[in-house]
Design an enzyme around this catalytic site. Sequence first.
Site, PDB file in Angstrom:
ATOM      1  CB  THR A  46      -1.059  -0.330   1.202  1.00 45.87           C
ATOM      2  OG1 THR A  46      -1.841  -1.349   0.998  1.00 45.87           O
ATOM      3  CG2 THR A  46      -2.174   1.180   1.338  1.00 45.87           C
ATOM      4  CE1 TYR A 109     -14.712  -1.661  -9.712  1.00 44.11           C
ATOM      5  CE2 TYR A 109     -16.295  -2.997 -10.050  1.00 44.11           C
ATOM      6  CZ  TYR A 109     -15.761  -2.054 -10.058  1.00 44.11           C
ATOM      7  OH  TYR A 109     -17.250  -0.592 -10.542  1.00 44.11           O
ATOM      8  CE1 TYR A 137      -1.948  -4.913   3.250  1.00 43.14           C
ATOM      9  CE2 TYR A 137      -1.369  -5.197   1.279  1.00 43.14           C
ATOM     10  CZ  TYR A 137      -1.259  -4.548   2.559  1.00 43.14           C
ATOM     11  OH  TYR A 137      -0.904  -2.593   2.673  1.00 43.14           O
ATOM     12  CE  LYS A 167       0.917  -4.117   6.299  1.00 44.12           C
ATOM     13  NZ  LYS A 167       1.776  -3.478   5.510  1.00 44.12           N
TER      14      LYS A 167
END
Length: 299
Positions: A46, A109, A137, A167
């Site tokens: 990110t 999405y 993630y 994570k």
Amino acid sequence: MTHMPGLYVPAITPFTADLSVDTARFVTICRRLLEDGADGLAVFGTTSEANSLSVSERMAALEALVAAGVDPACLIPGTGCAALPDTVALTRHATDMGCKGVLMLPPFYYKPLSDEAVFAAYAAAIEAVPTVALYLYHIPQVSGVALSVPMIGRLIEAFPSTIRGLKDSSGNWDNTASVIAAFPQIETFSSSESLLPKNVAAGGAGCISASANVNAAGIMRLIRALGTPAEGAALSQVSAVRAACEGMPLIPGIKAVVALRMGDAAYARTRPPLLPLTSDQRTAAERAAALCFFKESAA
């Protein structure tokens, strides 16, 4: 299972004046972060503005990093995309290059997605690249797609040699703790260095933190100090830097502080839709810088 605590940095992606990826500066900052003591780099996460980069840009930047002598065994590049073929292409590329693993977002999405849908997406990527070492993630506040404990468990059961870690960027310690407790065999990273003592005490693997871009040396001092009388002071320093970074728009703010460190304003460039800092925010970046690497000589 006990894991050696580590720090992986989601390194920023510098851009040139025409907003193409600045490969030379990317290599320079990645090397500097490793010199600061980081165990590795979680590039194209990110903080790296990964979802503002094309597949070909990510591949070319990764190739440049390895060609410059960075050991791929310390790299966990982000490969999760909205389109499965893009995820597969990036995952295969990183795996073929010998990276430690990949950090994979779920498809983000279409929403809402059931656990069954999220499992199917990860399973399809794994089946396409069966040799991948996969780190999940979890960043639901951005992706809009949560990775539930039951779904993680199903993935581990189906692909026990593939799922290596997770994570947790949710900021919810209870969620992180539940993942560590349920799956002690995988490496679970927090996204905040302020949670390092809790993470490691619970059996986690350390952190993958945005603010490590500006305070990797301080975070490594905290890791070394865990369980010693020096832990309190080290934790206070990293928490102060983290709070200063969170007081700005995070990615432009991190890049502005890196630019101050490097003495090179080009590092502060962001790719739209992210905007540069305002003058007031630049003052905040200067305050953040004063808390971290400008004291390097005393480290």
